[in-house]
Structure formats: C-alpha cells, structure tokens
Design an enzyme around this catalytic site. Structure first.
Site, mmCIF file in Angstrom:
data_model
loop_
_atom_site.group_PDB
_atom_site.id
_atom_site.type_symbol
_atom_site.label_atom_id
_atom_site.label_comp_id
_atom_site.label_asym_id
_atom_site.label_seq_id
_atom_site.Cartn_x
_atom_site.Cartn_y
_atom_site.Cartn_z
ATOM 1 N N GLY A 20 0.845 -1.205 0.000
ATOM 2 C CA GLY A 20 0.000 0.000 0.000
ATOM 3 C C GLY A 20 0.867 1.235 0.000
ATOM 4 N N LYS A 52 4.486 12.093 -3.476
ATOM 5 C CA LYS A 52 5.322 11.002 -2.966
ATOM 6 C C LYS A 52 6.266 11.582 -1.914
ATOM 7 C CE LYS A 52 8.584 7.502 -4.762
ATOM 8 N NZ LYS A 52 9.068 6.868 -5.995
ATOM 9 N N ASP A 64 4.933 -4.743 -7.405
ATOM 10 C CA ASP A 64 4.270 -3.484 -7.047
ATOM 11 C C ASP A 64 4.843 -2.319 -7.853
ATOM 12 O OD1 ASP A 64 6.525 -4.224 -5.262
ATOM 13 O OD2 ASP A 64 6.304 -2.166 -4.549
HETATM 14 P P1 AMP Z 1 9.232 1.277 -3.198
HETATM 15 O O1 AMP Z 1 10.534 0.666 -2.803
HETATM 16 O O2 AMP Z 1 9.273 2.773 -3.330
HETATM 17 O O3 AMP Z 1 8.592 0.618 -4.376
HETATM 18 O O4 AMP Z 1 8.273 1.033 -1.953
HETATM 19 C C1 AMP Z 1 7.863 -0.228 -1.527
HETATM 20 C C2 AMP Z 1 6.846 -0.093 -0.413
HETATM 21 O O5 AMP Z 1 7.430 0.504 0.740
HETATM 22 C C3 AMP Z 1 5.653 0.788 -0.767
HETATM 23 O O6 AMP Z 1 4.534 0.255 -0.116
HETATM 24 C C4 AMP Z 1 6.039 2.113 -0.186
HETATM 25 O O7 AMP Z 1 4.921 2.926 0.090
HETATM 26 C C5 AMP Z 1 6.741 1.686 1.084
HETATM 27 N N1 AMP Z 1 7.715 2.698 1.559
HETATM 28 C C6 AMP Z 1 8.885 3.025 0.985
HETATM 29 N N2 AMP Z 1 9.520 3.969 1.700
HETATM 30 C C7 AMP Z 1 8.714 4.275 2.745
HETATM 31 C C8 AMP Z 1 8.790 5.175 3.851
HETATM 32 N N3 AMP Z 1 9.838 5.982 4.025
HETATM 33 N N4 AMP Z 1 7.767 5.206 4.718
HETATM 34 C C9 AMP Z 1 6.709 4.399 4.568
HETATM 35 N N5 AMP Z 1 6.575 3.524 3.559
HETATM 36 C C10 AMP Z 1 7.556 3.456 2.658
HETATM 37 MG MG MG Z 2 6.964 0.774 -5.313
#
Ligand code: AMP
Ligand code: MG
Length: 490
Positions: free
Chosen positions: A96, A119, A258
């Site tokens: 999510g 973001k 994702d």
């Molecule tokens: P990503 O690596 O950007 O594809 O993120 C993978 C998952 O981790 C997604 O659900 C993001 O929303 C969550 N996520 C990444 N960084 C953060 C953060 N600093 N705080 C909360 N959720 C995060």
């Molecule tokens: Mg992602």
C-alpha cells in the site's frame, strides 16, 4: 461505478485544476481517505512547466509550494492512499501507499486523465514501520530519469514538481526531506491485482479488472472474453515497454510486482540507471545481491511478474479452474515471442534495417558480442553507427568483418543510405542520463542548493535524438569504471 469518462464540472478551478476521482469509486478495500501530513517549510525546488501546460494547468499560478508539499490541497482534491500488495524480490507482502497520497485525477482539456500523486507526503495507514517521507536526492533523481525516459519516447510516469519540506529525514544520517509530485496514467499495479486476489473476494477482483479495462484497455473491454483480453493486452504492453528499456540500456533496478504498472508506463524510479559499457550482467541496485534485476534478466522478470498477474486473474478467466490455468499459462508463455518480436524490431531499427532477413538476429548478436568483449559503450556505439564513417569505429578485424556484413545487408534492401541514416538517428539516442552527470546534478542541488547543474542536464536530456547539435563531451561519455551503484535511499 461511473465511467472514468464521466461528465465533469464545466468550469475548471483556479490554475486549471480539474480533479476527478474515479479510482475512489472502487470498493473501499482499495483505498483509505487520508490527508498528506503538512511540512514545516515547503519550498519549490523545480516545477515542470511544460508538463503542467500539457495537463491544462497554468504554471504561473502553480507557483505554490504548499500544493506540492501537501500543506494545502488543490481545489477539488480528495486525498487517499491506495492499497496494494506485491512480490518484492520474490516474496509476497501486503504493501500500500506507505508514503504517497493520490490527490485525484486531473482531466486535461483534451480529455485525458492523469493521477496526481504526492510522494514523500507523510505516514499513511500503510506505512508499516516507515516514516512516510522521502529525501531530496532520490526525488530529484526520479525527476531527472523519468523526464529523460519521456524525452526518449518511452512510456513513463512523469514528474511535475519537487519541493523541500524544511524538515530533516533520518536515513544514513539526516537528509533534507522532499516531496515529488508524480503524474501517471494511473497507479494500478500488478500488485493491486495481487492484493485483490489475496482478499479472496471475486467481486473485488472483478471491480478492479472492470475499472482497469475501462481506464486503460477500452478495446479489450468489448472483446468476447474481456478478462483474457486484459491479460493479453497487459502482456503486449509490458513486452513493448521492456523491449524499449533494452534498446536504450535502461535498468529499472527493482522490478517488484508493485513496481509494474498496468498502464504500461515505467514506474517507481529507485536504484535505476543506464548502462554505459555493454554488459548484459549489469546490475545497479546495491540491494540486489543476486543480480535478480540485471539488464539481461529484465524480460524474464517481466514475464515472472506477468505470471503473478495472470494468477491473480484466474477466478475471472474461466469458471473451470484447469481451463483458467491453461488460458493464463498460454498467455504468459506467449510473452516470450511477443517480447522477441518487439526487441528484434527495435534492434533492426537501431541498425537501419527496414526489411526482415533470417540472419538479422545473428547479425545483431555478433555486434553485441563484440561490444561486450571490447567494453564498447552501448549508446555511443549505436550513435557512431548512425553517423558517416562508422567503419572507423574500431580497427579490430572482428568489428571490421561485422561492419562489412552489415553494409552488405544494407545493400540488399531498397532504402537509400540517406533514409537508413535518418531512421537510425531516430532510433539511437545521442544522449542518456549518464550516471556521473546525474550524480553531479544531485550533489549540486542537495549539497549546495544549486539547481543550475540539474537544469543544464535536463535541457540536454530533452533532445536525445538531435544528432546535429551534440552536447559537450562530458554529457556523452560514460565513466570507465563499471562499478557504479545507486542506493535505494528510501
Ligand atoms: P518502493 O521501494 O518505493 O517501491 O516502496 C515499496 C513499499 O514501501 C511501498 O509500499 C512504499 O509505500 C513503502 N515505503 C517506501 N519507503 C517508505 C517510507 N519511508 N515510509 C513508509 N513507507 C515506505
Ligand atoms: Mg513501489
């Protein structure tokens, strides 16, 4: 559920905002209404005026850092966080939007629909242990690479603005916080379907599939078997997309499910980079120890992700399970041929081949083998082949032999040399975001608050197929050391 193309208010709001909320009409399981968390001191770092224009937004009236930080909501916004799941490095997880908020969908004057997402906008119910924040370097990096991909003609989400928050974020040390405003055809992911399937309610899955058909694949929606057509259309678009990546040496870095968008756009720029010297094993992400997402593996991983998509769709494909599995399997196996067709077509174009000959694949592979053996720069070799005098690229007899074969092949097609060169120049970029130039631009912006280096880089990256006015050599050369890595920096 009303159609994404539903009627909308006749008078756009200030600055041209015209936000709708078709995604919010999906069942509640797919979203949580949630506001961005205000930040201490929003400051606009960069605004993409051309993109704003194309969305029907008035860039002069958009100069409001508060909107892009989430401190104020643009008129008509109804913020929400999206639910999704995903296979990360092969492991299934419920995810999510943990640090992103969808403000709504901007309707453009010509009737297109784009998600406007913040973001780095603070914690959400999906944040797990994360702080919901993003830092300036990675957000500017996404801005640079996504805009470069767009200029290259490759489907991608785009970047409208980056603001700093006036707050520090704890990563490896304390770093300046930032919010990126991302523009996407949608944020529906393979992981969104995995989420629906994991919930185990067919109605949820069907609502999502119907919505995706309407929003991205209206032709498939009217096919005799719409859900099978959806699967096949998504496979087709992903095959085309990954082929485009391969043609320019782009390595996504984190092809988790994702991070694969149903729209067929490149999404979620993390530890991504462009390859300099041609080496199929190139990996950039420092967290990818196994080389799972190496350059040459991207087509296989795409197919693996599409198998996860097909699995999620099974309940909709056929009431008889074996039949559904068979349909899904055939479609996913079909990816290989579709990808090869796209890849070969693009490689032919890179070499100026207008016709098809049975030995073309061997000709292409001989060149790639020579490039690999000699550490030839991927982009610059194809650029040099697109210019007169390409025989002088190398005095290596292996190259000269290949070059003669290529010339003989060109002579067997009716197109004149002029047409060959013109076409090659439209398919071989002069410029890609070289890693050292990206790092230089980020260092200037983050360490010295100097945006001029990034702005010069963006200007150069905006015209990748202009072979007549080459940018200065520093933008064209890769660094000799092949051990460049980016870091997730989340
Ligand atoms: P990503 O690596 O950007 O594809 O993120 C993978 C998952 O981790 C997604 O659900 C993001 O929303 C969550 N996520 C990444 N960084 C953060 C953060 N600093 N705080 C909360 N959720 C995060
Ligand atoms: Mg992602």
């Amino acid at each position: 559920m009303s159609s994404p193309a539903s009627a909308s208010s006749p008078h756009p709001a200030p600055a041209g905002w015209h936000l709708e909320h078709s995604y919010a009409q999906l069942p509640e399981a797919f979203h949580v209404a949630f506001n961005p968390t205000p930040v201490r001191e929003p400051k606009l770092v960069i605004l993409n005026r051309a993109l704003a224009d194309s969305l029907g937004l008035d860039a002069d009236q958009l100069n409001q850092a508060g909107w892009f930080a989430g401190n104020e909501l643009p008129p008509g916004a109804r913020p929400l966080a999206q639910a999704y799941a995903g296979h990360q490095f092969g492991n299934f997880t419920m995810l999510g939007d943990g640090r992103a908020i969808l403000l709504g969908e901007q309707l453009t004057p010509d009737g297109r629909r784009f998600d406007i997402q913040l973001k780095g906008s603070g914690q959400t119910p999906f944040s797990r242990r994360g702080d919901g924040r993003a830092t300036l370097g990675p957000m500017l990096r996404e801005y640079i690479i996504s805009e470069a991909m767009h200029a290259l003609g490759i489907p991608t989400t785009r970047s409208m603005a980056v603001v700093t928050t006036g707050e520090l974020v704890r990563r490896d040390g304390m770093l300046p916080g930032a919010v990126l405003t991302r523009v996407a055809a949608s944020h529906i992911r393979v992981g969104t379907f995995e989420y629906a399937a994991a919930r185990g309610e067919k109605a949820l899955l069907q609502a999502l599939a119907d919505y995706t058909l309407q929003r991205h694949y209206p032709d498939a929606a009217s096919a005799p078997q719409p859900y099978l057509a959806l699967l096949e259309s998504v496979i087709e678009r992903q095959a085309a997309l990954i082929a485009r990546w391969q043609h320019v040496g782009f390595i996504h870095g984190v092809m988790n499910t994702d991070n694969m968008a149903l729209s067929g756009e490149t999404i979620d720029y993390g530890p991504c980079a462009f390859m300099d010297a041609y080496d199929p094993a190139t990996v950039f992400s420092s967290i990818d120890h196994q080389g799972r997402y190496a350059y040459s593996r991207q087509p296989f991983i795409a197919q693996w992700n599409l198998a996860r998509f097909a699995e999620a769709l099974l309940p909709l494909l056929d009431p008889v399970e074996e039949k559904a599995v068979e349909l899904a399997n055939d479609a996913v196996v079909g990816f290989e041929l579709i990808f090869k067709r796209h890849w070969l077509a693009g490689m032919r174009a890179k070499l100026g081949l207008f016709t098809d000959e049975g030995d073309d694949l061997a000709l292409i592979e001989s060149l790639l083998q020579w490039m690999q053996k000699t550490d030839a720069d991927f982009t610059n070799t194809f650029r040099a082949l697109s210019a007169p005098g390409s025989r002088s690229i190398s005095s290596d007899p292996v190259f000269l032999d290949w070059h003669q074969r290529w010339q003989d092949r060109l002579a067997r097609q009716p197109q004149p040399a002029q047409a060959v060169q013109e076409s090659m120049r439209q398919h071989n970029p002069v410029i890609i975001p070289r890693n050292h130039k990206v790092e230089e631009a980020l260092a200037a912006a983050v360490e010295r608050e100097d945006l001029s280096v990034m702005e010069r880089l963006l200007a150069v990256l905006a015209k990748p197929y202009d072979h007549t006015q080459l940018p200065p050599e520093e933008y064209l050369a890769g660094l000799p050391s092949g051990d460049y890595q980016t870091f997730c920096g989340t």
